[in-house]
Write an enzyme that holds these catalytic residues in place. Sequence first.
Site, PDB file in Angstrom:
ATOM      1  N   ASP A 108     -16.630  -4.704   2.783  1.00  0.00           N
ATOM      2  CA  ASP A 108     -18.004  -5.246   2.807  1.00  0.00           C
ATOM      3  C   ASP A 108     -18.126  -6.638   2.182  1.00  0.00           C
ATOM      4  O   ASP A 108     -19.211  -7.223   2.190  1.00  0.00           O
ATOM      5  CB  ASP A 108     -18.964  -4.269   2.101  1.00  0.00           C
ATOM      6  CG  ASP A 108     -18.535  -3.952   0.667  1.00  0.00           C
ATOM      7  OD1 ASP A 108     -18.740  -2.796   0.229  1.00  0.00           O
ATOM      8  OD2 ASP A 108     -17.988  -4.842  -0.014  1.00  0.00           O
ATOM      9  N   HIS A 123      -7.781  -2.957   3.218  1.00  0.00           N
ATOM     10  CA  HIS A 123      -8.225  -2.491   4.529  1.00  0.00           C
ATOM     11  C   HIS A 123      -8.970  -3.546   5.316  1.00  0.00           C
ATOM     12  O   HIS A 123      -9.702  -3.215   6.253  1.00  0.00           O
ATOM     13  CB  HIS A 123      -9.106  -1.236   4.373  1.00  0.00           C
ATOM     14  CG  HIS A 123      -8.371  -0.078   3.813  1.00  0.00           C
ATOM     15  ND1 HIS A 123      -8.984   0.974   3.195  1.00  0.00           N
ATOM     16  CD2 HIS A 123      -7.045   0.196   3.756  1.00  0.00           C
ATOM     17  CE1 HIS A 123      -8.081   1.862   2.807  1.00  0.00           C
ATOM     18  NE2 HIS A 123      -6.885   1.411   3.119  1.00  0.00           N
ATOM     19  N   CYS A 154      -7.444 -15.610  25.042  1.00  0.00           N
ATOM     20  CA  CYS A 154      -6.721 -14.823  26.059  1.00  0.00           C
ATOM     21  C   CYS A 154      -7.629 -13.885  26.849  1.00  0.00           C
ATOM     22  O   CYS A 154      -7.168 -13.198  27.761  1.00  0.00           O
ATOM     23  CB  CYS A 154      -5.605 -14.010  25.399  1.00  0.00           C
ATOM     24  SG  CYS A 154      -6.215 -12.603  24.451  1.00  0.00           S
TER      25      CYS A 154
HETATM   26  C1  BV8 Z   1      -1.321   4.382   7.262  1.00  0.00           C
HETATM   27  C2  BV8 Z   1     -11.340   0.380   6.888  1.00  0.00           C
HETATM   28  C3  BV8 Z   1       0.908   4.319   8.013  1.00  0.00           C
HETATM   29  C4  BV8 Z   1     -12.047   0.687   8.173  1.00  0.00           C
HETATM   30  C5  BV8 Z   1     -10.400   2.513   6.124  1.00  0.00           C
HETATM   31  C6  BV8 Z   1      -2.343  11.241  10.750  1.00  0.00           C
HETATM   32  C7  BV8 Z   1      -2.202  10.189  11.636  1.00  0.00           C
HETATM   33  C8  BV8 Z   1      -2.202   8.872  11.201  1.00  0.00           C
HETATM   34  C9  BV8 Z   1      -2.353   8.606   9.867  1.00  0.00           C
HETATM   35  C10 BV8 Z   1      -2.504   9.666   9.006  1.00  0.00           C
HETATM   36  C11 BV8 Z   1      -2.494  10.974   9.419  1.00  0.00           C
HETATM   37  N1  BV8 Z   1      -2.669  11.789   8.325  1.00  0.00           N
HETATM   38  C12 BV8 Z   1      -2.793  11.009   7.234  1.00  0.00           C
HETATM   39  C13 BV8 Z   1      -2.687   9.741   7.630  1.00  0.00           C
HETATM   40  C14 BV8 Z   1      -2.755   8.594   6.828  1.00  0.00           C
HETATM   41  C15 BV8 Z   1      -4.203   8.081   6.896  1.00  0.00           C
HETATM   42  C16 BV8 Z   1      -5.035   8.924   5.946  1.00  0.00           C
HETATM   43  O1  BV8 Z   1      -4.891   8.781   4.755  1.00  0.00           O
HETATM   44  N2  BV8 Z   1      -5.906   9.769   6.500  1.00  0.00           N
HETATM   45  C17 BV8 Z   1      -6.752  10.592   5.636  1.00  0.00           C
HETATM   46  C18 BV8 Z   1      -8.090  10.835   6.338  1.00  0.00           C
HETATM   47  C19 BV8 Z   1      -6.020  11.885   5.319  1.00  0.00           C
HETATM   48  N3  BV8 Z   1      -4.108   6.720   6.456  1.00  0.00           N
HETATM   49  C20 BV8 Z   1      -3.952   5.754   7.373  1.00  0.00           C
HETATM   50  O2  BV8 Z   1      -3.986   5.908   8.568  1.00  0.00           O
HETATM   51  C21 BV8 Z   1      -3.678   4.379   6.781  1.00  0.00           C
HETATM   52  N4  BV8 Z   1      -2.519   3.815   7.411  1.00  0.00           N
HETATM   53  O3  BV8 Z   1      -1.121   5.395   6.643  1.00  0.00           O
HETATM   54  O4  BV8 Z   1      -0.331   3.684   7.922  1.00  0.00           O
HETATM   55  C22 BV8 Z   1       0.829   5.278   9.164  1.00  0.00           C
HETATM   56  C23 BV8 Z   1       0.570   4.766  10.414  1.00  0.00           C
HETATM   57  C24 BV8 Z   1       0.559   5.655  11.489  1.00  0.00           C
HETATM   58  C25 BV8 Z   1       0.787   7.024  11.284  1.00  0.00           C
HETATM   59  C26 BV8 Z   1       0.992   7.513   9.996  1.00  0.00           C
HETATM   60  C27 BV8 Z   1       1.002   6.649   8.931  1.00  0.00           C
HETATM   61  C28 BV8 Z   1      -4.861   3.465   7.023  1.00  0.00           C
HETATM   62  C29 BV8 Z   1      -6.039   3.962   6.226  1.00  0.00           C
HETATM   63  C30 BV8 Z   1      -7.140   2.899   6.252  1.00  0.00           C
HETATM   64  C31 BV8 Z   1      -8.315   3.388   7.053  1.00  0.00           C
HETATM   65  N5  BV8 Z   1      -9.412   2.414   6.959  1.00  0.00           N
HETATM   66  N6  BV8 Z   1     -11.351   1.558   6.008  1.00  0.00           N
HETATM   67  C32 BV8 Z   1     -13.518   0.854   7.961  1.00  0.00           C
HETATM   68  O5  BV8 Z   1     -14.012   0.640   6.844  1.00  0.00           O
HETATM   69  O6  BV8 Z   1     -14.192   1.176   8.955  1.00  0.00           O
HETATM   70  S1  BV8 Z   1     -10.455   3.860   5.131  1.00  0.00           S
HETATM   71  C33 BV8 Z   1     -11.997   4.040   4.439  1.00  0.00           C
HETATM   72  O7  BV8 Z   1     -12.116   5.359   3.952  1.00  0.00           O
HETATM   73  C34 BV8 Z   1     -12.191   3.219   3.214  1.00  0.00           C
HETATM   74  O8  BV8 Z   1     -11.668   1.935   3.330  1.00  0.00           O
HETATM   75  C35 BV8 Z   1     -11.540   4.016   2.141  1.00  0.00           C
HETATM   76  O9  BV8 Z   1     -10.204   3.633   1.965  1.00  0.00           O
HETATM   77  C36 BV8 Z   1     -11.492   5.395   2.712  1.00  0.00           C
HETATM   78  C37 BV8 Z   1     -12.137   6.396   1.798  1.00  0.00           C
HETATM   79  O10 BV8 Z   1     -13.333   5.900   1.465  1.00  0.00           O
HETATM   80  P1  BV8 Z   1     -13.738   5.718  -0.098  1.00  0.00           P
HETATM   81  O11 BV8 Z   1     -13.747   4.294  -0.362  1.00  0.00           O
HETATM   82  O12 BV8 Z   1     -12.931   6.571  -0.998  1.00  0.00           O
HETATM   83  O13 BV8 Z   1     -15.161   6.247   0.043  1.00  0.00           O
HETATM   84  P2  BV8 Z   1     -15.551   7.743   0.103  1.00  0.00           P
HETATM   85  O14 BV8 Z   1     -16.857   7.787   0.790  1.00  0.00           O
HETATM   86  O15 BV8 Z   1     -14.428   8.560   0.618  1.00  0.00           O
HETATM   87  O16 BV8 Z   1     -15.726   8.085  -1.428  1.00  0.00           O
HETATM   88  C38 BV8 Z   1     -16.672   7.377  -2.178  1.00  0.00           C
HETATM   89  C39 BV8 Z   1     -16.563   7.925  -3.580  1.00  0.00           C
HETATM   90  O17 BV8 Z   1     -17.454   7.205  -4.408  1.00  0.00           O
HETATM   91  C40 BV8 Z   1     -16.967   9.384  -3.664  1.00  0.00           C
HETATM   92  O18 BV8 Z   1     -15.949  10.093  -4.355  1.00  0.00           O
HETATM   93  C41 BV8 Z   1     -18.266   9.367  -4.489  1.00  0.00           C
HETATM   94  O19 BV8 Z   1     -18.327  10.446  -5.409  1.00  0.00           O
HETATM   95  C42 BV8 Z   1     -18.138   8.081  -5.234  1.00  0.00           C
HETATM   96  N7  BV8 Z   1     -19.413   7.437  -5.544  1.00  0.00           N
HETATM   97  C43 BV8 Z   1     -20.539   7.407  -4.788  1.00  0.00           C
HETATM   98  N8  BV8 Z   1     -21.471   6.666  -5.416  1.00  0.00           N
HETATM   99  C44 BV8 Z   1     -20.913   6.210  -6.574  1.00  0.00           C
HETATM  100  C45 BV8 Z   1     -19.596   6.705  -6.657  1.00  0.00           C
HETATM  101  N9  BV8 Z   1     -18.767   6.440  -7.692  1.00  0.00           N
HETATM  102  C46 BV8 Z   1     -19.267   5.667  -8.683  1.00  0.00           C
HETATM  103  N10 BV8 Z   1     -20.507   5.150  -8.673  1.00  0.00           N
HETATM  104  C47 BV8 Z   1     -21.361   5.408  -7.654  1.00  0.00           C
HETATM  105  N11 BV8 Z   1     -22.605   4.897  -7.676  1.00  0.00           N
END
Ligand code: BV8
Length: 250
Positions: A108, A123, A154
């Site tokens: 963001d 990311h 392209c």
């Molecule tokens: C990779 C950008 C190698 C885009 C994001 C099967 C097939 C392929 C891959 C995988 C697979 N299984 C697992 C994987 C790996 C996969 C993965 O981890 N999947 C998960 C779902 C299990 N990872 C990947 O694919 C990564 N690449 O591994 O490459 C590879 C390649 C091919 C095949 C295998 C491996 C790439 C991951 C990047 C994805 N892109 N973002 C976009 O934004 O649209 S991820 C996106 O979600 C975010 O960037 C962030 O990283 C992620 C999680 O979000 P969070 O930031 O943690 O937010 P969330 O909502 O989850 O949590 C917020 C927290 O804040 C909460 O806990 C809440 O309590 C807290 N909160 C709320 N308010 C407050 C607070 N805390 C404090 N104060 C507050 N006020």
Amino acid sequence: MTSSTTIPHELIQVLRTAQAVTVLTGAGVSAESGLPTFRDAMTGLWSAYRPEDLATPAAFQRQPRLVWEWYAWRRSLAAQSHPNPAHHALVAMEQHVPAFMLVTQNVDNLHQRAGSRNVIELHGNLERVTCSVEHVVIEQWDAQTGVPPACPRCGSFLRPDVVWFGETLPALAFEQAIAATTHCDLFFSIGTSGVVEPAASLPRLAAQAGAAVVILNLDVTPYQRDGIFHLHGPAGTLLPDLVRRTWPDV
Ligand code: BV8
């Protein structure tokens, strides 16, 4: 393991004397700027979708217009939002710590808008657009060419410069994040559910390298270990409180 919404005095001491601090942030840091996190249910016209279903190459392949419009909506949300006290507290921390690195999962641009300088974008960044074939950043394009617009070089679809699920992270950014994680005295993980790899492994890597680790989050995260600090509460309150108590002259 301390789990509290108050700031342990021991943490203040560790931060005050730290020479190198690395911070990992997630969507929770931007929640108090009004931006929905990944765990928040999608709202309005996007309520029928899950982020992990839209943030993939397959979704873009299948429905490029839908994915492009989702990111355009998120870009407009981010543009209308403002950095919150959590972002500003991290800028102040950077100014007080000799070696400070901010590793963000967020796309963001709010850390950069708040004034953070040493930012590693794990990311990508919503503010940038690339050609989906040549993977080069495109600054200007003709909106009349359609949705998504066509690359002026392209003709391929343009896409947001973010890392989708199933895509590898930018190699340099990930290398820099690993280096900053394994060469710091103190590591914070702030506002992230700690689910998405490889970012989710960074707190464990930091602990293995001997750093003190702080997990600051509203909810409990999977990374629960003895010997680390758990601060449960909003980053927009806890971080300014920590900074004020660590450097009273701030
Ligand atoms: C990779 C950008 C190698 C885009 C994001 C099967 C097939 C392929 C891959 C995988 C697979 N299984 C697992 C994987 C790996 C996969 C993965 O981890 N999947 C998960 C779902 C299990 N990872 C990947 O694919 C990564 N690449 O591994 O490459 C590879 C390649 C091919 C095949 C295998 C491996 C790439 C991951 C990047 C994805 N892109 N973002 C976009 O934004 O649209 S991820 C996106 O979600 C975010 O960037 C962030 O990283 C992620 C999680 O979000 P969070 O930031 O943690 O937010 P969330 O909502 O989850 O949590 C917020 C927290 O804040 C909460 O806990 C809440 O309590 C807290 N909160 C709320 N308010 C407050 C607070 N805390 C404090 N104060 C507050 N006020």
